[in-house]
Design a protein around this motif. Structure first.
Motif, PDB file in Angstrom:
ATOM      1  N   ARG A 182       9.656  -0.276  -6.419  1.00  0.00           N
ATOM      2  CA  ARG A 182      10.309  -0.080  -4.965  1.00  0.00           C
ATOM      3  C   ARG A 182       9.734  -1.157  -3.883  1.00  0.00           C
ATOM      4  O   ARG A 182      10.432  -1.312  -2.902  1.00  0.00           O
ATOM      5  CB  ARG A 182       9.567   1.220  -4.288  1.00  0.00           C
ATOM      6  CG  ARG A 182       9.461   2.434  -5.490  1.00  0.00           C
ATOM      7  CD  ARG A 182      10.836   2.974  -5.908  1.00  0.00           C
ATOM      8  NE  ARG A 182      11.578   3.490  -4.530  1.00  0.00           N
ATOM      9  CZ  ARG A 182      12.069   4.625  -4.360  1.00  0.00           C
ATOM     10  NH1 ARG A 182      11.580   5.483  -5.496  1.00  0.00           N
ATOM     11  NH2 ARG A 182      12.553   5.000  -3.484  1.00  0.00           N
ATOM     12  N   ASP A 216      12.433  -0.860  -1.041  1.00  0.00           N
ATOM     13  CA  ASP A 216      11.786  -0.351   0.054  1.00  0.00           C
ATOM     14  C   ASP A 216      11.012  -1.663   0.597  1.00  0.00           C
ATOM     15  O   ASP A 216      11.239  -1.680   2.083  1.00  0.00           O
ATOM     16  CB  ASP A 216      10.606   0.421   0.103  1.00  0.00           C
ATOM     17  CG  ASP A 216      11.116   2.000  -0.503  1.00  0.00           C
ATOM     18  OD1 ASP A 216      12.219   2.168  -0.242  1.00  0.00           O
ATOM     19  OD2 ASP A 216      10.280   2.655  -1.359  1.00  0.00           O
ATOM     20  N   ALA A 268       4.913   0.373  -9.110  1.00  0.00           N
ATOM     21  CA  ALA A 268       5.978   0.470  -8.048  1.00  0.00           C
ATOM     22  C   ALA A 268       6.104  -0.612  -7.315  1.00  0.00           C
ATOM     23  O   ALA A 268       6.992  -0.957  -6.474  1.00  0.00           O
ATOM     24  CB  ALA A 268       5.972   1.857  -7.127  1.00  0.00           C
ATOM     25  N   ARG A 287       0.821  -1.223   0.034  1.00  0.00           N
ATOM     26  CA  ARG A 287       0.075   0.038  -0.016  1.00  0.00           C
ATOM     27  C   ARG A 287       0.807   1.133   0.005  1.00  0.00           C
ATOM     28  O   ARG A 287       0.386   2.278  -0.763  1.00  0.00           O
ATOM     29  CB  ARG A 287      -0.941  -0.110   1.264  1.00  0.00           C
ATOM     30  CG  ARG A 287      -2.031  -0.754   1.066  1.00  0.00           C
ATOM     31  CD  ARG A 287      -3.100  -0.468   2.069  1.00  0.00           C
ATOM     32  NE  ARG A 287      -2.749  -0.877   3.323  1.00  0.00           N
ATOM     33  CZ  ARG A 287      -3.093  -2.082   3.831  1.00  0.00           C
ATOM     34  NH1 ARG A 287      -3.653  -3.065   3.256  1.00  0.00           N
ATOM     35  NH2 ARG A 287      -2.710  -2.431   5.087  1.00  0.00           N
ATOM     36  N   THR A 288       1.937   1.272   0.698  1.00  0.00           N
ATOM     37  CA  THR A 288       2.645   2.609   0.864  1.00  0.00           C
ATOM     38  C   THR A 288       3.458   2.799  -0.431  1.00  0.00           C
ATOM     39  O   THR A 288       3.712   3.778  -0.990  1.00  0.00           O
ATOM     40  CB  THR A 288       3.874   2.154   1.907  1.00  0.00           C
ATOM     41  OG1 THR A 288       3.173   1.833   3.387  1.00  0.00           O
ATOM     42  CG2 THR A 288       4.836   3.358   2.181  1.00  0.00           C
ATOM     43  N   ALA A 289       3.915   1.802  -0.953  1.00  0.00           N
ATOM     44  CA  ALA A 289       4.567   1.890  -2.176  1.00  0.00           C
ATOM     45  C   ALA A 289       3.657   2.265  -3.498  1.00  0.00           C
ATOM     46  O   ALA A 289       3.921   3.389  -4.114  1.00  0.00           O
ATOM     47  CB  ALA A 289       5.335   0.484  -2.700  1.00  0.00           C
ATOM     48  N   ARG A 290       2.481   1.609  -3.600  1.00  0.00           N
ATOM     49  CA  ARG A 290       1.461   2.295  -4.349  1.00  0.00           C
ATOM     50  C   ARG A 290       1.271   3.794  -4.097  1.00  0.00           C
ATOM     51  O   ARG A 290       0.968   4.622  -5.172  1.00  0.00           O
ATOM     52  CB  ARG A 290       0.265   1.312  -4.312  1.00  0.00           C
ATOM     53  CG  ARG A 290       0.419   0.080  -5.010  1.00  0.00           C
ATOM     54  CD  ARG A 290      -0.917  -0.389  -5.339  1.00  0.00           C
ATOM     55  NE  ARG A 290      -1.900  -0.698  -4.126  1.00  0.00           N
ATOM     56  CZ  ARG A 290      -2.832  -1.524  -4.172  1.00  0.00           C
ATOM     57  NH1 ARG A 290      -2.792  -2.534  -5.318  1.00  0.00           N
ATOM     58  NH2 ARG A 290      -3.655  -1.586  -3.103  1.00  0.00           N
ATOM     59  N   GLU A 291       0.966   4.067  -2.806  1.00  0.00           N
ATOM     60  CA  GLU A 291       0.321   5.249  -2.702  1.00  0.00           C
ATOM     61  C   GLU A 291       1.619   6.443  -2.921  1.00  0.00           C
ATOM     62  O   GLU A 291       1.231   7.362  -3.691  1.00  0.00           O
ATOM     63  CB  GLU A 291       0.100   5.538  -1.119  1.00  0.00           C
ATOM     64  CG  GLU A 291      -1.271   4.865  -0.912  1.00  0.00           C
ATOM     65  CD  GLU A 291      -1.389   4.609   0.608  1.00  0.00           C
ATOM     66  OE1 GLU A 291      -2.328   3.729   1.145  1.00  0.00           O
ATOM     67  OE2 GLU A 291      -0.565   5.127   1.452  1.00  0.00           O
ATOM     68  N   ARG A 292       2.782   5.998  -2.876  1.00  0.00           N
ATOM     69  CA  ARG A 292       3.850   6.987  -3.069  1.00  0.00           C
ATOM     70  C   ARG A 292       4.401   7.180  -4.369  1.00  0.00           C
ATOM     71  O   ARG A 292       4.574   8.246  -4.741  1.00  0.00           O
ATOM     72  CB  ARG A 292       4.851   6.711  -2.052  1.00  0.00           C
ATOM     73  CG  ARG A 292       4.591   6.840  -0.688  1.00  0.00           C
ATOM     74  CD  ARG A 292       5.975   6.706   0.117  1.00  0.00           C
ATOM     75  NE  ARG A 292       6.033   6.901   1.515  1.00  0.00           N
ATOM     76  CZ  ARG A 292       6.550   6.177   2.473  1.00  0.00           C
ATOM     77  NH1 ARG A 292       7.821   5.659   2.134  1.00  0.00           N
ATOM     78  NH2 ARG A 292       6.327   6.545   3.724  1.00  0.00           N
ATOM     79  N   HIS A 293       4.387   6.075  -5.061  1.00  0.00           N
ATOM     80  CA  HIS A 293       4.694   5.893  -6.482  1.00  0.00           C
ATOM     81  C   HIS A 293       4.169   5.175  -7.322  1.00  0.00           C
ATOM     82  O   HIS A 293       4.468   5.406  -8.761  1.00  0.00           O
ATOM     83  CB  HIS A 293       5.969   4.983  -6.236  1.00  0.00           C
ATOM     84  CG  HIS A 293       7.074   5.382  -5.122  1.00  0.00           C
ATOM     85  ND1 HIS A 293       7.809   6.470  -5.300  1.00  0.00           N
ATOM     86  CD2 HIS A 293       7.123   4.762  -3.946  1.00  0.00           C
ATOM     87  CE1 HIS A 293       8.491   6.747  -4.169  1.00  0.00           C
ATOM     88  NE2 HIS A 293       8.450   5.436  -3.383  1.00  0.00           N
TER      89      HIS A 293
END
Ligand code: SF4
Length: 733
Positions: free
Chosen positions: A404, A431, A108, A98-104
């Motif tokens: 990422r 990440d 990603a 979720r973090t990778a998708r939201e950021r990149h």
């Protein structure tokens, strides 16, 4: 198993021959006990009971001392892996995704699969990437394996199936050319077919820079410089044309593009081909005569001609030789590829390739997208487009446009990818790295989350062998308590990422959906069921309905092109991505040894295989050894533009004096892929494992002790220290 003491009919977990075997429960108990033993299964037609040492010893990996038995997580970069529960591990993966998708963005998150995964896992992994992650960036290690043969197959015949005929046809052909294949080491039970061919009066020609144990059995061994197989094929075609051995009627009735292929071949006259390949004109003439005069002929390629930056064209040139001589689309004749990995065939058909959807459909084809989207219950427009090929995906990791977060399933790129030190460095920039494997592979050791998964004897599932025969592996034993199947964990991750349905853990249920998704595609499995496979010893695809008998032999009436004709490739020779020069004056070629398999993640953990093949080596010719002042067993360093590898010299007159060979199964100082060149074939995106320029030097004083030994000790210590590992390994460390 159906009852106490009952045997389970199944298949070997390793190579593409997928030998039939039975598993019988043992009486053994205790922490390191192996719960089953292998017995022969003479009724299975492909191997008729014969097995190699890898297959016989495969149950060793079922013992608890050898494999992972619970999830592992790493709390901080550089910190140790520690034991975790499944909920914690899966929650950590879902949060990282979720973090990778939201950021990149969705791309990603990358997925890297394997050619050893069952059809069900490969299918579900592709669906998971497209439907749950929404990423275009999924590819797999089969891209490293046989994608050039697949591309050439499609270009020539409109369809890619490794062998368009059963192996049982091989003994009935008149002349067989094996190009860059060493089944004596890679799949020994297959040798029987080549032996029978010669007993029947046929001739065997082997093309290989090394005089392998396969080459020793040949009537004629051609020993070209690495990377020159394309010129060799064109040289043979030239001679066949010059000698009037072209099958004009076949060419006229069943092919297109001959005139261009003829022109290309005529530019490769014998003297020129001798200069390029190093093979004497007399040997070229002998090979052309044997093949051209045979009533029927076959050409089978393996990784030698395929793992080149011109692999697609090289295979295309060998297909052109078959087409010109009428050796395609008729019994006991044709071109085929000896697939390498256990499910090298099925693994490339059902959607874990960057550009494909199930059933061998193109992800860029609107009709294919609509069909598969309907099966998956999603909007076709929501499906991603084609993503990056395997090396490009790995090369981009952690970069501005790269993934990422990465999920690796059934692959060990730290050992098996080209330019492996660079790939390892890219993996370290992620990440989130998640590895699902049954052992703590070198790639798993870099991971933030390690998910321990079931293996062949602990699960049901289908694979597709090198003949295109869909076969069934059966669960014989229960997995350890902390271990789960990949289908289960994909379903759990899907649920955590908001997709509640469509990811069952039951393999047969997944296969039934795969059948629908493949219906109408090139690799049509819709008529195949678990019941049929069990009853018929496998079913050959395409098999478009339950009443269809399956298709052991392809192309007998027409090829799978729009006009039904095979297409000549009409290609010309070009140099490898890297040719020897003053600084790097030798060719390096890489390959396998009998007792190890692929990256060795599994076979290096089996004591008897390790005893037979304990470590890497550098094979070099006595003349080269003398020039270098090196004796057999001396440590030598092989150096390319990408790295350095150190291993003992193995001095042998079986190899060309201008070439050295290293097997690629080992990590650490002797890792062959520290040296290999990631130059990509423009069509298949296959890296050039089979040739690069190197120099060889005596290792500096203490180097092997400092590097090889240190790496070995570190590997054992790290493995022993990791949670989920046993007293056995800790003691060994
Ligand atoms: S030849 Fe291949 S499939 Fe057969 S036993 Fe050996 S590794 Fe297994």
């Amino acid at each position: 198993m159906s009852g106490p003491g009952a045997e389970t009919a199944t298949h070997c977990p390793y190579c593409a021959l997928q030998c039939g075997m039975r598993l019988r429960p043992t009486e053994a108990s205790g922490p390191g006990a192996v719960p089953v033993e292998v017995t022969e299964r003479p009724d299975f037609p492909v191997n008729r009971g014969a097995l190699c040492g890898k297959g016989r010893s495969a149950p060793a990996l079922l013992a608890r001392g050898v494999r992972l038995t619970g999830p592992l997580v790493r709390d901080r970069p550089g910190g140790p892996l520690r034991a975790a529960g499944w909920d914690e591990a899966l929650d950590r993966v879902a949060a990282g995704v979720r973090t990778a998708r939201e950021r990149h963005g969705a791309d990603a998150v990358g997925v890297f699969g394997g050619g050893g995964l069952t059809n069900e896992k490969a299918y579900q992994l592709g669906k998971f990437a497209r439907v749950v992650l929404g990423t275009a960036n999924i590819d797999y290690n089969g891209r490293f394996c046989m994608s050039s043969a697949a591309a050439a197959h499609r270009r020539a015949f409109g369809l890619d199936r490794g062998l368009p005929f059963p192996l049982a046809d091989v003994p009935h052909t008149g002349c067989l050319i094996l190009v860059g294949a060493n089944p004596a080491d890679t799949m020994p039970p297959a040798l029987r077919y080549f032996r029978e061919l010669r007993e029947n009066g046929g001739t065997l020609i082997v093309v290989d820079p090394r005089r392998t144990r396969t080459a020793e059995q040949a009537d004629l061994h051609l020993q070209p410089r690495p990377g020159t197989d394309l010129a060799l094929a064109l040289g043979l075609l030239h001679l066949v044309i010059a000698d009037g051995l072209v099958d004009e009627a076949f060419v006229a009735a069943r092919t297109t593009g001959y005139e261009r292929a003829r022109a290309a071949a005529m530019a490769h006259w014998p003297d020129r081909v001798e200069r390029i390949t190093g093979i004497q004109v007399s040997q070229l003439r002998r090979a052309a005569e044997l093949f051209g005069h045979a009533a029927t002929g076959m050409v089978l390629t393996a990784r030698g001609p395929e793992q080149q930056s011109k692999g697609t064209d090289t295979v295309g040139a060998w297909i052109d030789l078959c087409l010109a001589t009428g050796n395609a689309g008729r019994p006991y004749a044709g071109y085929g590829c000896l697939t390498g990995q256990g499910n090298g065939q099925g693994g490339r058909e059902h959607g874990q390739k960057a550009d494909q959807l199930p059933g061998y459909r193109s992800i860029e084809d609107p009709a294919a997208r609509a069909h598969v989207a309907a099966v998956w219950g999603v909007d076709p427009d929501a499906l991603p487009r084609a993503g990056r090929s395997a090396y490009e995906l790995l090369d981009g990791l952690g970069g501005p446009d790269g993934a990422r977060a990465l999920l690796v399933m059934g692959s060990n790129p730290v050992v098996s990818a080209p330019n492996a030190a660079h790939v390892t460095a890219r993996l370290r920039t992620l990440d989130l790295l998640v590895v699902a494997d049954l052992v703590l592979s070198e790639t798993a050791r870099l991971a933030d989350v390690v998910l321990p998964v079931t293996q062949w004897a602990e699960e049901d599932g289908t694979t597709t062998n090198l003949e295109g025969r869909v076969i069934l592996r059966r669960r014989a034993v229960d997995p350890p308590e902390g271990v789960r199947g990949e289908l289960w964990l994909l379903g759990e991750l899907a649920r955590r990422l908001g997709v509640e349905r469509g990811f069952p853990a039951d393999a047969e249920q997944v296969f039934d959906e795969l059948r629908r998704a493949s219906a109408g595609g090139a690799a049509d499995y819709s008529g195949i069921s678990y019941r049929r496979i069990a009853a018929e010893d496998g079913v050959f695809w395409p098999c478009p309905d339950p009443a269809h008998p399956g298709t052991p032999r392809l192309f007998l009436d027409r090829f799978a092109t729009p006009d039904g004709r095979a297409r000549f490739a009409a290609v010309t020779h070009r140099p490898a991505g890297e040719e020897p020069d003053r600084e790097y004056p030798l060719y390096l070629t890489t390959g396998r040894v009998l007792a190890q398999y692929q990256s060795g993640a599994q076979t290096r953990r089996v004591a008897e295989l390790n005893a037979a093949a304990p470590g890497p080596f550098v094979e070099l010719h006595p003349r080269l050894a003398e020039r270098l002042g090196v004796a057999d067993g001396d440590p030598v360093a092989v150096v390319s533009r990408r790295g350095r590898a150190v291993a003992p010299a193995r001095v042998s007159a079986a190899i060309r004096p201008d070439t050295v060979f290293m097997p690629f199964h080992w990590p650490g100082a002797g890792r062959a892929n520290s040296l290999t060149n990631p130059a990509l074939d423009p069509v298949s995106r296959m890296p050039e494992f089979k040739t690069c320029a190197v120099r060889v030097e005596r290792a500096v004083a203490g180097e092997p002790a400092d590097l090889a030994e240190r790496a070995h000790r570190a590997e054992r210590a790290e493995r022993a220290a990791a949670p989920g590992h046993t007293a056995d390994e800790r003691a060994a460390g």
